[in-house]
Every structure is written in structure tokens, then in C-alpha cells.
Write an enzyme that holds these catalytic residues in place. Structure first.
Site, PDB file in Angstrom:
ATOM      1  N   ARG A   1      16.737  54.765  -8.633  1.00 13.98           N
ATOM      2  CA  ARG A   1      16.181  54.599  -7.559  1.00 13.98           C
ATOM      3  C   ARG A   1      16.264  53.129  -6.691  1.00 13.98           C
ATOM      4  O   ARG A   1      15.854  52.327  -7.412  1.00 13.98           O
ATOM      5  CB  ARG A   1      14.422  55.036  -7.992  1.00 13.98           C
ATOM      6  CG  ARG A   1      13.511  54.764  -6.731  1.00 13.98           C
ATOM      7  CD  ARG A   1      12.152  55.118  -7.079  1.00 13.98           C
ATOM      8  NE  ARG A   1      11.498  54.918  -5.897  1.00 13.98           N
ATOM      9  CZ  ARG A   1      10.483  54.096  -5.767  1.00 13.98           C
ATOM     10  NH1 ARG A   1       9.731  53.575  -6.654  1.00 13.98           N
ATOM     11  NH2 ARG A   1       9.815  53.823  -4.714  1.00 13.98           N
TER      12      ARG A   1
ATOM     13  N   HIS B   1      10.775  51.070   1.872  1.00 10.67           N
ATOM     14  CA  HIS B   1       9.996  50.303   0.697  1.00 10.67           C
ATOM     15  C   HIS B   1       9.682  49.009   1.264  1.00 10.67           C
ATOM     16  O   HIS B   1      10.166  47.690   0.901  1.00 10.67           O
ATOM     17  CB  HIS B   1      11.126  49.993  -0.372  1.00 10.67           C
ATOM     18  CG  HIS B   1      10.230  49.956  -1.816  1.00 10.67           C
ATOM     19  ND1 HIS B   1      10.334  50.659  -2.984  1.00 10.67           N
ATOM     20  CD2 HIS B   1       9.577  48.870  -2.182  1.00 10.67           C
ATOM     21  CE1 HIS B   1       9.678  50.151  -3.873  1.00 10.67           C
ATOM     22  NE2 HIS B   1       9.261  49.028  -3.286  1.00 10.67           N
TER      23      HIS B   1
ATOM     24  N   ASN C   1       3.723  56.104  -8.801  1.00  7.24           N
ATOM     25  CA  ASN C   1       3.900  54.496  -9.213  1.00  7.24           C
ATOM     26  C   ASN C   1       2.818  54.169 -10.372  1.00  7.24           C
ATOM     27  O   ASN C   1       1.220  54.327  -9.319  1.00  7.24           O
ATOM     28  CB  ASN C   1       4.116  53.685  -8.224  1.00  7.24           C
ATOM     29  CG  ASN C   1       5.508  53.926  -7.533  1.00  7.24           C
ATOM     30  OD1 ASN C   1       6.312  54.593  -7.870  1.00  7.24           O
ATOM     31  ND2 ASN C   1       5.693  52.968  -6.603  1.00  7.24           N
TER      32      ASN C   1
ATOM     33  N   TYR D   1       0.668  51.580 -13.121  1.00  7.62           N
ATOM     34  CA  TYR D   1       0.760  50.273 -13.822  1.00  7.62           C
ATOM     35  C   TYR D   1      -0.373  49.938 -14.618  1.00  7.62           C
ATOM     36  O   TYR D   1      -0.622  49.519 -15.821  1.00  7.62           O
ATOM     37  CB  TYR D   1       1.090  49.024 -12.747  1.00  7.62           C
ATOM     38  CG  TYR D   1       2.427  49.148 -12.298  1.00  7.62           C
ATOM     39  CD1 TYR D   1       3.425  48.357 -12.834  1.00  7.62           C
ATOM     40  CD2 TYR D   1       2.673  49.546 -10.969  1.00  7.62           C
ATOM     41  CE1 TYR D   1       4.735  48.495 -12.479  1.00  7.62           C
ATOM     42  CE2 TYR D   1       3.933  49.931 -10.622  1.00  7.62           C
ATOM     43  CZ  TYR D   1       5.056  49.021 -11.204  1.00  7.62           C
ATOM     44  OH  TYR D   1       6.310  49.117 -10.630  1.00  7.62           O
TER      45      TYR D   1
END
Ligand SMILES: *[C@@H]1O[C@H](CO)[C@@H](O)[C@H](O)[C@H]1NC(C)=O
Ligand SMILES: *[C@@H]1O[C@H](CO)[C@@H](O)[C@H](O)[C@H]1NC(C)=O
Ligand SMILES: *[C@@H]1O[C@H](CO)[C@@H](O)[C@H](O)[C@H]1NC(C)=O
Length: 508
Positions: A103, A148, A333, A335
Site C-alpha cells: 500500500r 494521503h 487504520n 493503533y
């Protein structure tokens, strides 16, 4: 990588029960047939060559050149990993790891120097063609992020994501990429982490353009980001999918928010709604639109504050339908986990108006969640399990593509903390999958150390270490690279595996 609230971090001395039973640690666990593994990077964080071969200025070039004080080590991505020149080594590393996909993201101003599709930069197109072809030559699928974070500075001067015309500008750019690369790229990520794009960059000064126009700009951005994403999705669907047969989805950053005490479930519910369901609800829920609790809360606060209308803009019924269902996968995503709570003292605690004031909760982390040196990420694998389980139940079990998960350190090749993080988070993901969560791919962030936005080079997320002190930008595998290679190649998770790092990483 996702940024997170550090407005209030309380270290609690109490041990709170919240373990998820995982059974015997060394038992070998299997990933399903067809499960895909990969690693990720993004253009501004790795490419360098910021003003080379026709590329023009983006908002990160501008911020790092004119407001260095916002970056912890006053650094920039001017050269960073120099992947514009070293991409073949990057692909070699991917082959060493045995990934199924890579990616990466495309730099808008490298392809469209004027920001618009009136001029296409041949050198930029050649760079991405070379990278894509090198990947395909070695059987690695390109998963391409269209946006991004490196917005053209010119579009920022026109208001960026707060200007409704960005929907057209972004859609034109996306169409250009589908045309140029869609014959070979079958996985497209439209926008990476809209919450970070809007909240941290428009409602705060943690990401470029660091507007910090609290309680207003992040909500204008949210509406336009969602419409831009959906427009690109429908363009692909109508104009490209019949021939190209690819997949288009959005990557949402979703951390998990857990009530500090049982009686704090409303605070946790609100935190999840504001922090990530603001973007998932419009796309993946049955009804679409921003979450009702969020709309109500912001409308009430806006009225109390004397605004003539809610600071959260509304969607028309047509827009709600247009956005709903506009993602083939749920790109995730993840974390971190936080405990949250709310009491009277939260009112007036945050600046008003602001997103944090609208949400109105305190965030807490526990000291035992820290492994390794970095304060950036915390180790809470059960939070990943809870998040995946919630997504399955709340959103009708969408196909989930984990587009980022990872852990930062301050350096060192024997990264036992990162190894522990990866193996336990993968195990928690398998727990959710065994109960029915449809997770089909996992992406480790990141392939290598890189420019970590306003943390500069102080936070290192790479499974390959990069020596930034030499022009060669030598990349060396960490222990975590050896461990991930074993997982990627065998499709087995052995949390007790100890690699022999004396054996050099080689392509097998
Ligand atoms: C919530 O639970 C905590 C811990 O059990 C307790 O100390 C607190 O008083 C409770 N708060 C309310 C409003 O009931
Ligand atoms: C409210 O919660 C915060 C954070 O947990 C705590 O520090 C504070 O003492 C609490 N205030 C009251 C009045 O309970
Ligand atoms: C990490 O957290 C500790 C304790 O809160 C603090 O003293 C230290 O300065 C932090 N380190 C960084 C690099 O932010």
C-alpha cells in the site's frame, strides 16, 4: 499513522479488568486461505524529491519550509527515504518480507503540477508506472491510496477541504489516476483517515495546513471529504469498474474508546461516534448521514453559543443516499485504545467552540499499556478485538481491510516491543475473525522508518530501520521484519517464534 488526542492523558494507578482470554500463548494459529498481508507507506513520508522533475509544492512542503517550529525536530520530507530514486530497493524489501500487496500513495502535485488535469506530468507518471510494474513483476499487488494528506498548496490557498469545490478537484484527480493506472491497479483507497485530515489539520495545528479553526473548519472539511470520496467511488463504478474490475474503498482511522467505569458507557459511545463513526456512519450504516447523537449534540452546543445554525453542516437527502454504500470494503487504520469518562468538570475544560468541547469527555490511558519507550502508541490488543467486533455487529459485518496497524519506537534493531505489539494485535484480530468478523487483509505500518509528520524522524514505525545520516538511506531489517516475514510466508501465527537474525534477510 494516526494522530491522537494528547489533550488529557491521566495515568491511573488502578488496575482495571478488561482482559480478553486468548488461551495458551504459544499455540500456533492459522490465517484463513486467501488472507492477504502487506505493508504500507505514503508519498510525502518516503519519496523525497520534493521539487524534482516537475513536482510542485504541496501543503507539507509549505509547512516544513515555513513553519518548522510545528515539527518536533524541525525536519522535512525534502529527501526522507529518497524512495523516488530507491523504489527498487523498497520492492526488494517487500519481496524479502513475502508480502501479497504494497500500500503506497500517489503525490497529487507530482502527477498534476497545476493541481488540475489540464497538465499531466510525464515524469511523475513514469515514476509510478515504474513502481507499479516492478511490483507486478514480482507478483505484489499495488494497493494505491489516492490521497494521503499531501494536498496541493494551490488548492489549500483556495480553502482546501473547506471549499465545496474540492469535491470536483479531487474527483478530477481520482479520475486521472483511474485512467493512468487502473489497467494494473485493482485496489484503490480514496482518502486516508478523514478524521486526521479534518480534525488535526483544520481544527488543530497537529497536521498541515494547521489551520486550527476549532469547532467550524473540521466540520466543513468532514462534509466535503465524504462527498469527494463518494464522488470518486461513483466515477469508478460507472466509468471504470466494468472494464477494470477493481475495488474502491476509504481508510478510516478508528481507535477504540472504552468506558472508564460501567456507568460511563454514554461517554464511550459518544467518543466512538465523534472520533470515527462520524465517517463510518454516513457510509456503512443502514440510514447514512452523520451519527444522530453527534448531530444533536453539535446543534445544541451551537445554539447555546449563539450560532444561527449548527456548526456541523447538513447533507441533503440526495447526498445522504449518494454517500451511503460508497465503499466496497471497510478500510481500517487502528493503533490505540483509550478509556473515557465524563463528569461536570468537563464542561468548560476544553476551548469553546471546539470538537473536544462538543464531544466533552476525558481520555485516560493506563501506565501498564506502555511497552517500550515511545508514548505514541499503547499496547491494548483487546481494544482491537472490541473494535472489530463492534464494526461487525453495528455495520452488518462489512469486509474489513486493515490498511494500517503498527507501533513506534525511538530506534534500535531488536524491537521486541514492536514484535509483541504485532503478534498480540494479530492474535486479537484472529479472535474477532473466529467469531465471524470478515477481515480479509492486514497491513503493517510501516515498511520502513519515514517522516512521521509533525513528529519528524523522532518516532520510528518501520520494520526496516533507515539510516537517515547517509545519502544511501540504507535500509536494514529489524527483528519485527523477521517475525512478520515468518507470519506472511507461512500464514501462521506463532507468538513464541524467535528469528535467527544472524541469517541475512533474503528473497525466498
Ligand atoms: C460511577 O462508577 C464509579 C466507579 O464504580 C463511582 O466511583 C462513581 O461514583 C459512579 N458515578 C456515578 C455518577 O454513579
Ligand atoms: C472529573 O473527572 C476527572 C477525570 O477523571 C477528575 O480528574 C476529576 O476529579 C473529576 N471531577 C469531579 C468533580 O468528579
Ligand atoms: C513520555 O511521557 C512521559 C510521562 O508522561 C514524559 O515525561 C516524557 O517527556 C514523554 N516523552 C516524550 C518524548 O514525549
Amino acid at each position: 499513522m494516526a494522530y491522537h488526542h494528547y489533550t488529557l492523558i491521566l495515568l491511573l494507578a488502578v488496575q482495571l479488568e478488561n482482559g480478553h482470554a486468548t488461551g495458551s500463548r504459544c499455540k500456533i494459529r492459522k490465517f484463513p486461505h486467501g488472507f492477504m498481508f502487506g505493508t504500507a507507506t505514503s508519498s510525502y513520508q518516503i519519496e523525497g524529491a520534493w521539487n524534482v522533475d516537475g513536482k510542485t509544492e504541496n501543503i507539507w512542503d509549505r509547512l516544513t519550509h515555513t513553519r518548522q517550529y510545528l515539527v518536533r525536530d524541525q525536519s522535512s520530507g525534502d529527501t526522507t527515504d529518497n524512495s523516488y530514486y530507491l523504489y527498487k530497493r523498497d520492492v526488494e524489501m517487500l519481496r524479502e518480507l513475502g508480502v501479497d500487496f504494497y500500500r503506497f500513495s500517489i503525490s497529487w502535485t507530482r502527477i498534476l503540477p497545476t493541481s488540475f488535469p489540464d497538465k499531466i506530468n510525464k515524469a511523475g507518471v513514469a515514476y509510478y508506472n515504474n513502481l507499479i510494474n516492478e511490483l507486478l513483476k514480482h507478483n505484489i499487488k499495488p494497493v494505491v491510496t489516492i490521497f494521503h494528506w499531501d494536498l496541493p498548496q494551490k488548492l489549500q490557498d483556495l480553502g482546501g477541504w473547506a471549499n465545496p469545490y474540492i469535491v470536483d478537484w479531487y474527483a478530477d484527480y481520482a479520475r486521472t489516476l483511474f485512467k493512468l493506472f487502473g489497467d494494473r491497479v485493482k485496489y484503490w483507497v480514496t482518502i486516508n483517515e478523514p478524521h486526521q485530515v479534518c480534525y488535526f489539520a483544520y481544527g488543530d495545528k497537529i497536521l498541515a495546513p494547521a489551520l486550527d479553526i476549532k469547532g467550524v473548519a473540521e466540520y466543513l472539511c468532514a462534509k466535503n471529504v465524504l462527498l469527494a470520496h463518494a464522488t470518486a467511488y461513483h466515477i469508478y463504478d460507472k466509468e471504470f469498474r466494468p472494464k477494470q474490475k477493481g475495488i474502491v474503498f476509504i481508510s478510516l482511522s478508528a481507535q477504540w474508546y472504552e468506558p472508564l467505569y460501567k456507568n460511563q458507557s454514554k461517554a464511550a459511545f459518544d467518543a466512538n461516534q465523534f472520533e470515527w463513526e462520524q465517517y463510518s456512519h454516513p457510509i456503512f450504516s443502514k440510514t447514512g448521514d452523520f451519527p444522530p447523537a453527534m448531530k444533536k449534540r453539535i446543534a445544541e452546543r451551537s445554539a447555546e453559543q449563539g450560532f444561527p445554525r449548527s456548526r456541523l453542516p447538513e447533507f441533503t437527502p440526495q447526498e445522504i443516499q449518494f454517500i451511503r454504500g460508497s465503499s466496497d470494503f471497510f478500510g481500517l487504520n487502528h493503533y490505540l485504545t483509550n478509556y473515557v469518562s465524563r463528569n461536570k468538570s468537563v464542561y468548560g475544560y476544553y476551548e469553546s467552540p471546539s470538537f473536544n468541547d462538543d464531544l466533552g469527555v476525558f481520555f485516560h490511558v493506563l501506565p501498564e499499556w506502555t511497552i517500550g519507550q515511545s508514548n505514541f502508541t499503547k499496547f491494548v490488543p483487546w481494544g482491537f478485538y472490541k473494535l472489530l467486533t463492534y464494526i461487525r455487529k453495528e455495520y452488518g459485518n462489512p469486509t474489513v481491510f486493515i490498511t494500517e496497524n503498527g507501533f513506534s519506537t525511538y530506534g534500535g534493531r531488536i524491537d521486541n516491543d514492536r514484535v509483541l505489539y504485532y503478534t498480540e494485535y494479530l492474535s486479537a484480530m484472529l479472535d474477532a475473525m473466529e467469531e465471524g468478523s470478515d477481515v480479509q487483509a492486514y497491513t503493517a505500518w510501516s515498511l520502513m522508518d519515514n517522516f512521521e509528520w509533525t513528529y519528524g524522524y523522532t518516532e520510528k514505525f518501520g520494520v526496516y530501520e533507515v539510516d537517515f545520516s547517509t545519502p544511501e538511506r540504507k535500509r536494514t531489517p529489524r527483528k519485527s521484519a523477521y517475525v512478520l516475514r515468518e507470519i506472511f510466508q507461512t500464514h501462521l501465527l506463532n507468538r513464541c517464534y524467535i528469528p535467527d537474525m544472524k541469517v541475512p534477510m533474503a528473497i525466498t
